[in-house]
Design a protein around this motif. Structure first.
Motif, PDB file in Angstrom:
ATOM      1  N   ARG A  58       0.856  -1.182   0.000  1.00  0.00           N
ATOM      2  CA  ARG A  58       0.000   0.000   0.000  1.00  0.00           C
ATOM      3  C   ARG A  58       0.898   1.240   0.000  1.00  0.00           C
ATOM      4  O   ARG A  58       1.909   1.273   0.703  1.00  0.00           O
ATOM      5  CB  ARG A  58      -0.913   0.029   1.238  1.00  0.00           C
ATOM      6  CG  ARG A  58      -2.089  -0.913   1.138  1.00  0.00           C
ATOM      7  CD  ARG A  58      -3.000  -0.774   2.337  1.00  0.00           C
ATOM      8  NE  ARG A  58      -2.335  -1.192   3.579  1.00  0.00           N
ATOM      9  CZ  ARG A  58      -2.970  -1.444   4.716  1.00  0.00           C
ATOM     10  NH1 ARG A  58      -4.291  -1.337   4.770  1.00  0.00           N
ATOM     11  NH2 ARG A  58      -2.294  -1.813   5.789  1.00  0.00           N
ATOM     12  N   LEU A  59       0.491   2.225  -0.774  1.00  0.00           N
ATOM     13  CA  LEU A  59       1.175   3.516  -0.788  1.00  0.00           C
ATOM     14  C   LEU A  59       0.311   4.495  -0.008  1.00  0.00           C
ATOM     15  O   LEU A  59      -0.759   4.901  -0.467  1.00  0.00           O
ATOM     16  CB  LEU A  59       1.390   4.002  -2.219  1.00  0.00           C
ATOM     17  CG  LEU A  59       2.218   5.286  -2.374  1.00  0.00           C
ATOM     18  CD1 LEU A  59       3.626   5.100  -1.815  1.00  0.00           C
ATOM     19  CD2 LEU A  59       2.282   5.704  -3.837  1.00  0.00           C
ATOM     20  N   HIS A  60       0.778   4.812   1.197  1.00  0.00           N
ATOM     21  CA  HIS A  60      -0.024   5.587   2.157  1.00  0.00           C
ATOM     22  C   HIS A  60      -1.304   4.806   2.445  1.00  0.00           C
ATOM     23  O   HIS A  60      -1.240   3.719   2.971  1.00  0.00           O
ATOM     24  CB  HIS A  60      -0.287   6.996   1.632  1.00  0.00           C
ATOM     25  CG  HIS A  60       0.970   7.790   1.402  1.00  0.00           C
ATOM     26  ND1 HIS A  60       1.798   8.189   2.425  1.00  0.00           N
ATOM     27  CD2 HIS A  60       1.537   8.257   0.255  1.00  0.00           C
ATOM     28  CE1 HIS A  60       2.816   8.865   1.941  1.00  0.00           C
ATOM     29  NE2 HIS A  60       2.690   8.911   0.624  1.00  0.00           N
ATOM     30  N   ASP A  61      -2.468   5.374   2.139  1.00  0.00           N
ATOM     31  CA  ASP A  61      -3.720   4.658   2.417  1.00  0.00           C
ATOM     32  C   ASP A  61      -4.339   4.068   1.150  1.00  0.00           C
ATOM     33  O   ASP A  61      -5.495   3.646   1.152  1.00  0.00           O
ATOM     34  CB  ASP A  61      -4.725   5.615   3.075  1.00  0.00           C
ATOM     35  CG  ASP A  61      -4.972   6.869   2.246  1.00  0.00           C
ATOM     36  OD1 ASP A  61      -4.258   7.070   1.250  1.00  0.00           O
ATOM     37  OD2 ASP A  61      -5.860   7.650   2.612  1.00  0.00           O
ATOM     38  N   ARG A  62      -3.603   4.010   0.079  1.00  0.00           N
ATOM     39  CA  ARG A  62      -4.101   3.466  -1.197  1.00  0.00           C
ATOM     40  C   ARG A  62      -3.421   2.137  -1.493  1.00  0.00           C
ATOM     41  O   ARG A  62      -2.195   2.022  -1.382  1.00  0.00           O
ATOM     42  CB  ARG A  62      -3.832   4.460  -2.328  1.00  0.00           C
ATOM     43  CG  ARG A  62      -4.267   3.975  -3.699  1.00  0.00           C
ATOM     44  CD  ARG A  62      -3.856   4.976  -4.773  1.00  0.00           C
ATOM     45  NE  ARG A  62      -4.536   6.256  -4.608  1.00  0.00           N
ATOM     46  CZ  ARG A  62      -4.323   7.306  -5.399  1.00  0.00           C
ATOM     47  NH1 ARG A  62      -3.432   7.230  -6.391  1.00  0.00           N
ATOM     48  NH2 ARG A  62      -4.981   8.432  -5.200  1.00  0.00           N
ATOM     49  N   LEU A  63      -4.253   1.148  -1.864  1.00  0.00           N
ATOM     50  CA  LEU A  63      -3.689  -0.163  -2.214  1.00  0.00           C
ATOM     51  C   LEU A  63      -2.966  -0.052  -3.551  1.00  0.00           C
ATOM     52  O   LEU A  63      -3.559   0.264  -4.572  1.00  0.00           O
ATOM     53  CB  LEU A  63      -4.801  -1.209  -2.293  1.00  0.00           C
ATOM     54  CG  LEU A  63      -4.348  -2.630  -2.649  1.00  0.00           C
ATOM     55  CD1 LEU A  63      -3.466  -3.206  -1.526  1.00  0.00           C
ATOM     56  CD2 LEU A  63      -5.551  -3.540  -2.900  1.00  0.00           C
ATOM     57  N   LEU A  64      -1.667  -0.340  -3.505  1.00  0.00           N
ATOM     58  CA  LEU A  64      -0.880  -0.247  -4.729  1.00  0.00           C
ATOM     59  C   LEU A  64      -1.004  -1.518  -5.556  1.00  0.00           C
ATOM     60  O   LEU A  64      -1.146  -1.473  -6.785  1.00  0.00           O
ATOM     61  CB  LEU A  64       0.584   0.031  -4.377  1.00  0.00           C
ATOM     62  CG  LEU A  64       1.489   0.491  -5.520  1.00  0.00           C
ATOM     63  CD1 LEU A  64       0.962   1.774  -6.135  1.00  0.00           C
ATOM     64  CD2 LEU A  64       2.916   0.673  -5.023  1.00  0.00           C
ATOM     65  N   ARG A  65      -0.947  -2.666  -4.875  1.00  0.00           N
ATOM     66  CA  ARG A  65      -1.202  -3.941  -5.538  1.00  0.00           C
ATOM     67  C   ARG A  65      -1.555  -4.962  -4.467  1.00  0.00           C
ATOM     68  O   ARG A  65      -1.049  -4.903  -3.341  1.00  0.00           O
ATOM     69  CB  ARG A  65       0.000  -4.413  -6.350  1.00  0.00           C
ATOM     70  CG  ARG A  65       1.147  -4.921  -5.514  1.00  0.00           C
ATOM     71  CD  ARG A  65       2.296  -5.408  -6.365  1.00  0.00           C
ATOM     72  NE  ARG A  65       3.303  -6.089  -5.543  1.00  0.00           N
ATOM     73  CZ  ARG A  65       4.471  -6.537  -6.006  1.00  0.00           C
ATOM     74  NH1 ARG A  65       4.787  -6.352  -7.285  1.00  0.00           N
ATOM     75  NH2 ARG A  65       5.312  -7.172  -5.208  1.00  0.00           N
ATOM     76  N   PRO A  66      -2.449  -5.928  -4.774  1.00  0.00           N
ATOM     77  CA  PRO A  66      -2.829  -6.938  -3.778  1.00  0.00           C
ATOM     78  C   PRO A  66      -1.750  -8.026  -3.662  1.00  0.00           C
ATOM     79  O   PRO A  66      -0.919  -8.205  -4.558  1.00  0.00           O
ATOM     80  CB  PRO A  66      -4.129  -7.504  -4.333  1.00  0.00           C
ATOM     81  CG  PRO A  66      -4.001  -7.325  -5.812  1.00  0.00           C
ATOM     82  CD  PRO A  66      -3.217  -6.064  -6.030  1.00  0.00           C
ATOM     83  N   ALA A  67      -1.807  -8.726  -2.552  1.00  0.00           N
ATOM     84  CA  ALA A  67      -0.873  -9.836  -2.331  1.00  0.00           C
ATOM     85  C   ALA A  67      -1.441 -11.109  -2.963  1.00  0.00           C
ATOM     86  O   ALA A  67      -2.646 -11.380  -2.865  1.00  0.00           O
ATOM     87  CB  ALA A  67      -0.644 -10.035  -0.846  1.00  0.00           C
ATOM     88  N   LEU A  68      -0.560 -11.864  -3.625  1.00  0.00           N
ATOM     89  CA  LEU A  68      -0.948 -13.145  -4.209  1.00  0.00           C
ATOM     90  C   LEU A  68      -0.649 -14.235  -3.173  1.00  0.00           C
ATOM     91  O   LEU A  68       0.512 -14.436  -2.792  1.00  0.00           O
ATOM     92  CB  LEU A  68      -0.174 -13.395  -5.491  1.00  0.00           C
ATOM     93  CG  LEU A  68      -0.301 -12.291  -6.560  1.00  0.00           C
ATOM     94  CD1 LEU A  68       0.522 -12.645  -7.798  1.00  0.00           C
ATOM     95  CD2 LEU A  68      -1.751 -12.039  -6.927  1.00  0.00           C
ATOM     96  N   VAL A  69      -1.747 -14.914  -2.695  1.00  0.00           N
ATOM     97  CA  VAL A  69      -1.594 -15.785  -1.526  1.00  0.00           C
ATOM     98  C   VAL A  69      -2.270 -17.141  -1.742  1.00  0.00           C
ATOM     99  O   VAL A  69      -3.048 -17.334  -2.686  1.00  0.00           O
ATOM    100  CB  VAL A  69      -2.193 -15.117  -0.272  1.00  0.00           C
ATOM    101  CG1 VAL A  69      -1.472 -13.819   0.048  1.00  0.00           C
ATOM    102  CG2 VAL A  69      -3.683 -14.851  -0.459  1.00  0.00           C
ATOM    103  N   LYS A  70      -1.928 -18.057  -0.801  1.00  0.00           N
ATOM    104  CA  LYS A  70      -2.593 -19.347  -0.678  1.00  0.00           C
ATOM    105  C   LYS A  70      -3.386 -19.324   0.622  1.00  0.00           C
ATOM    106  O   LYS A  70      -2.876 -18.901   1.655  1.00  0.00           O
ATOM    107  CB  LYS A  70      -1.552 -20.467  -0.651  1.00  0.00           C
ATOM    108  CG  LYS A  70      -2.142 -21.870  -0.511  1.00  0.00           C
ATOM    109  CD  LYS A  70      -1.025 -22.912  -0.490  1.00  0.00           C
ATOM    110  CE  LYS A  70      -1.586 -24.317  -0.353  1.00  0.00           C
ATOM    111  NZ  LYS A  70      -0.511 -25.333  -0.308  1.00  0.00           N
ATOM    112  N   VAL A  71      -4.651 -19.791   0.558  1.00  0.00           N
ATOM    113  CA  VAL A  71      -5.571 -19.640   1.686  1.00  0.00           C
ATOM    114  C   VAL A  71      -5.923 -21.016   2.232  1.00  0.00           C
ATOM    115  O   VAL A  71      -6.178 -21.970   1.473  1.00  0.00           O
ATOM    116  CB  VAL A  71      -6.851 -18.900   1.253  1.00  0.00           C
ATOM    117  CG1 VAL A  71      -7.799 -18.732   2.425  1.00  0.00           C
ATOM    118  CG2 VAL A  71      -6.499 -17.556   0.646  1.00  0.00           C
TER     119      VAL A  71
END
Length: 274
Positions: A242-255
């Motif tokens: 996140r850049l400050h309070d804006r999501l810059l890119r989501p995390a690619l995850v396993k759930v």
């Protein structure tokens, strides 16, 4: 000295006055018109030319004074008439000359006043709307300028992140080794992360955090153990930021899913295959 007099200027019977003065002088110096004869022994008194001149001069002076007095009287009467007319207009009465009264003027100006008041209200409403629109525009532009300043480094950060991702993958693949080269790579990674953090870049919560669709993008899923109560991130293929309070890119995850949820999903898949 005889003063010239213009009887027609003040409309006074000056000629009659002069005639009466002359008649009196003739009656004093001549015999009466009735034909009475004076006594023979009495001599007629000689006519005095000086007395006649003085009589004429006095008559002219008297006529001039009369004309001046009459003119002054007429001037006072004219002023009094004008004052009465003006007073009648001031008190709302119609003058004899037919002047417009205050009530009549008020009645004529009332529609004009209503029209002007309506136009004034309309212009005031337009002004208030325009002022509100301008204030909104000013705030919007101020916010845009603040955002442009706050997120000015966004493009540069996005260009650097792939290099940081590759360095992190290299460290993960070389885990368990103690080569001096890996320590140097770790120092470079920490330096880059510190510089990006100074620009306002922060990582998204990864492994062990509850799955958040607004921050994570699930690439894979598996059944969790009994300790898993909610969907939980168990692996991270690419770190999110996140850049400050804006999501810059989501995390690619396993759930990891809870056991009951995983069983229900498996049952739904089996029913679909049947």
């Amino acid at each position: 000295m005889t003063l010239p007099v213009d009887p027609g200027e003040h409309d006074l019977p000056v000629e009659g006055e002069i005639a009466r003065g002359a008649g009196q002088e003739e009656a004093a110096g001549a015999s009466p018109a009735s034909g009475a004869v004076p006594s023979q022994g009495a001599a007629a008194p000689p006519a005095s030319s000086g007395g006649g001149r003085r009589g004429k001069k006095g008559s002219a002076t008297h006529a001039s004074a009369s004309m001046e007095e009459a003119g002054s009287h007429r001037h006072r009467e004219s002023n009094a008439a004008h004052g009465a007319a003006d007073g009648a207009v001031a008190t709302g009465e119609r003058s004899p000359a037919g002047r417009v009264t205050v009530e009549a003027l008020t009645g004529e100006l009332e529609p004009v006043n209503e029209k002007v008041q309506g136009e004034l209200a309309e212009l005031k409403d337009k002004y208030l709307r325009l002022a509100a629109e301008f204030e909104n525009f000013r705030r919007r532009k101020a916010q845009e300028l603040e955002d442009s300043r706050r997120y000015a480094s966004q493009e540069a950060v996005l260009a650097i992140l792939p290099a940081l991702d590759n360095l992190l993958r290299a460290l993960d693949s070389a885990a368990g080794t103690d080569e001096p080269l890996l320590e140097g790579v770790r120092m470079v990674v920490r330096q880059m992360e510190t510089a990006l953090e100074a620009l306002g870049l922060t990582p998204v919560p990864g492994v062990g955090a509850p799955f958040d669709p607004s921050l994570h993008e699930a690439l894979m899923g598996e059944e969790g153990d009994d300790t898993v109560k909610v969907d939980t991130v168990v692996a991270e293929m690419q770190r999110g930021y996140r850049l400050h309070d804006r999501l810059l890119r989501p995390a690619l995850v396993k759930v990891a899913h809870p056991v009951a949820l995983a069983a229900g999903s498996e049952q739904r898949r089996e029913d679909g295959n049947d």
